[in-house]
Motif scaffolding. Structure first.
Motif, mmCIF file in Angstrom:
data_model
loop_
_atom_site.group_PDB
_atom_site.id
_atom_site.type_symbol
_atom_site.label_atom_id
_atom_site.label_comp_id
_atom_site.label_asym_id
_atom_site.label_seq_id
_atom_site.Cartn_x
_atom_site.Cartn_y
_atom_site.Cartn_z
ATOM 1 N N ALA A 93 31.861 37.435 38.811
ATOM 2 C CA ALA A 93 33.322 37.558 38.770
ATOM 3 C C ALA A 93 33.983 36.194 38.935
ATOM 4 O O ALA A 93 34.944 35.855 38.229
ATOM 5 C CB ALA A 93 33.799 38.508 39.862
ATOM 6 N N VAL A 94 33.459 35.399 39.846
ATOM 7 C CA VAL A 94 34.022 34.063 40.073
ATOM 8 C C VAL A 94 33.859 33.214 38.809
ATOM 9 O O VAL A 94 34.777 32.509 38.399
ATOM 10 C CB VAL A 94 33.350 33.388 41.297
ATOM 11 C CG1 VAL A 94 33.802 31.945 41.437
ATOM 12 C CG2 VAL A 94 33.682 34.179 42.566
ATOM 13 N N LYS A 95 32.693 33.329 38.176
ATOM 14 C CA LYS A 95 32.452 32.607 36.923
ATOM 15 C C LYS A 95 33.512 32.976 35.871
ATOM 16 O O LYS A 95 34.050 32.109 35.181
ATOM 17 C CB LYS A 95 31.050 32.955 36.401
ATOM 18 C CG LYS A 95 30.634 32.236 35.151
ATOM 19 C CD LYS A 95 29.193 32.623 34.788
ATOM 20 C CE LYS A 95 28.885 32.222 33.361
ATOM 21 N NZ LYS A 95 27.627 32.828 32.887
ATOM 22 N N GLY A 96 33.848 34.250 35.785
ATOM 23 C CA GLY A 96 34.881 34.687 34.844
ATOM 24 C C GLY A 96 36.234 34.091 35.187
ATOM 25 O O GLY A 96 36.996 33.693 34.306
ATOM 26 N N CYS A 97 36.538 34.010 36.476
ATOM 27 C CA CYS A 97 37.837 33.476 36.907
ATOM 28 C C CYS A 97 37.917 31.956 36.743
ATOM 29 O O CYS A 97 39.018 31.402 36.736
ATOM 30 C CB CYS A 97 38.123 33.889 38.350
ATOM 31 S SG CYS A 97 38.406 35.667 38.511
ATOM 32 N N SER A 102 48.013 31.392 43.451
ATOM 33 C CA SER A 102 47.362 32.651 43.107
ATOM 34 C C SER A 102 47.487 33.656 44.249
ATOM 35 O O SER A 102 47.543 33.281 45.417
ATOM 36 C CB SER A 102 45.880 32.388 42.824
ATOM 37 O OG SER A 102 45.184 33.612 42.694
ATOM 38 N N CYS A 103 47.500 34.937 43.912
ATOM 39 C CA CYS A 103 47.409 35.979 44.932
ATOM 40 C C CYS A 103 45.961 36.049 45.396
ATOM 41 O O CYS A 103 45.049 35.714 44.660
ATOM 42 C CB CYS A 103 47.761 37.348 44.363
ATOM 43 S SG CYS A 103 49.129 37.356 43.235
ATOM 44 N N GLY A 147 37.931 36.332 45.227
ATOM 45 C CA GLY A 147 37.129 35.932 44.060
ATOM 46 C C GLY A 147 37.940 35.140 43.044
ATOM 47 O O GLY A 147 37.464 34.135 42.496
ATOM 48 N N THR A 148 39.157 35.570 42.821
ATOM 49 C CA THR A 148 39.990 34.908 41.815
ATOM 50 C C THR A 148 40.307 33.477 42.228
ATOM 51 O O THR A 148 40.145 32.542 41.438
ATOM 52 C CB THR A 148 41.305 35.701 41.624
ATOM 53 O OG1 THR A 148 40.960 37.035 41.285
ATOM 54 C CG2 THR A 148 42.160 35.088 40.541
ATOM 55 N N ILE A 149 40.727 33.309 43.467
ATOM 56 C CA ILE A 149 41.085 31.955 43.899
ATOM 57 C C ILE A 149 39.842 31.066 43.935
ATOM 58 O O ILE A 149 39.926 29.869 43.623
ATOM 59 C CB ILE A 149 41.851 31.955 45.240
ATOM 60 C CG1 ILE A 149 42.507 30.584 45.446
ATOM 61 C CG2 ILE A 149 40.965 32.308 46.414
ATOM 62 C CD1 ILE A 149 43.431 30.492 46.626
#
Ligand SMILES: *Cc1c(COP(=O)(O)O)cnc(C)c1O
Length: 301
Positions: free
Chosen positions: A148-152, A168-169, A174-176
């Motif tokens: 997931a982190v790779k995607g973000c 970012s929220c 994972g997103t941040i």
């Protein structure tokens, strides 16, 4: 995939000498919105590679991740199973817009009590799920893992190097983490947690490779999915003035925070900010049902 950065033209920003753009990740897909699309991308490839036919994941009744997994699973040919927190929903999930959407996209539900839900990462619980549903590819709650982190890490592009701050929220972090890994050395990443708690920094450090970030924890409005009339008013006004819809759980709180920080002259003149719109708009309908019960103003749709 092209995702536009939209400039926010408001007199207030001009007065403060701050430039604000919003990356419209919410426009990626009507249901698999924003960061959930990014987080699923490499997980779905991995699941295919491992010859899985079923995805199983966890979430609460309003979870964007549950909605996204159901829709993505349907589009890519996976059976999906949602382990949902709250036994009481077993007989009335049809009244919940998120679960209804997930069900319409083929998701099968397994409702568990809050105490069982807490055991979701234990071996015995996984074995029980396997005996019920057979072999499955497991996505963690909120969808955060290394894939997931790779995607973000693909959210920011080369053109985004002009920005000083990336905002970012933060839910599970994972997103941040992905943004931190792909931000340039001169950029600062600020995360706006949607929930209370000090555990987030540790979670982010599990995946983040750089130090150029911080969390701004003053804008969670009391905790996850908590809202008040001032937040609802901000979201409705923002939509009226910019045409951009925000969700009440994540992006609305972040933008409220960014505006407040700009008001307080946190950023020096000439600062260029990029805020990531992570999506989550499917949650508005469910929130409006809850607001109605509490006699609070509703979100415009
Ligand atoms: C899930 C979600 C987040 C949080 O993402 P994390 O990777 O869990 O931090 C932020 N915004 C929206 C709209 C979401 O749906």
């Amino acid at each position: 995939m092209f995702v536009p950065n939209q400039k926010i033209d408001l007199p207030f920003l001009e007065e403060k000498g701050v430039t604000l753009y919003i990356k419209r990740e919410d426009t990626i897909h009507p249901h698999i919105s924003g960061n959930k699309y990014r987080k699923l991308k490499y997980n779905l490839l991995e699941a295919k590679q491992q010859n899985h036919t079923t995805l199983l994941t966890f979430g609460g009744a309003f979870s964007n991740h549950i909605a996204a997994t159901a829709c993505a699973g349907k589009e890519t040919g996976f059976k999906t199973i949602g382990v949902i927190r709250g036994e009481e929903l077993k007989d009335n999930w049809q009244g919940n817009p998120t679960l209804k959407l997930a069900h319409e996209h083929g998701m099968e539900f397994h409702f568990v009590s809050r105490s069982d839900y807490r055991k979701k990462n234990e071996k015995e619980f996984t074995e029980e799920l396997e005996s019920l549903f057979g072999r499955f590819y497991c996505l963690p709650e909120g969808g955060t893992n290394a894939q997931a982190v790779k995607g973000c890490e693909e959210i920011l592009t080369e053109a985004d190097a002009v920005f000083d701050f990336i905002c970012s929220c933060v839910g599970t972090g994972g997103t941040i983490a992905g943004l931190i890994n792909s931000a340039q050395g001169h950029q600062t990443v600020w995360g706006f947690p949607a929930l209370k708690g000090d555990f987030l920094k540790e979670d982010i450090r599990k995946f983040a490779r750089n130090e150029n970030w911080n969390l701004i924890s003053d804008y969670h409005f009391g905790g996850y999915a908590k809202v008040d009339a001032s937040l609802i008013d901000f979201i409705n006004t923002f939509k009226k003035e910019t045409g951009i819809p925000l969700d009440p759980i994540y992006t609305g709180k972040m933008l409220f925070g960014i505006f407040d920080l700009i008001k307080k002259d946190t950023f020096k003149k000439g600062t260029q900010i990029l805020a990531i719109h992570t999506g989550g708009l499917q949650g508005i309908q469910g929130m409006n049902l809850a607001l109605k019960k509490r006699n609070l103003p509703l979100l415009d749709i």
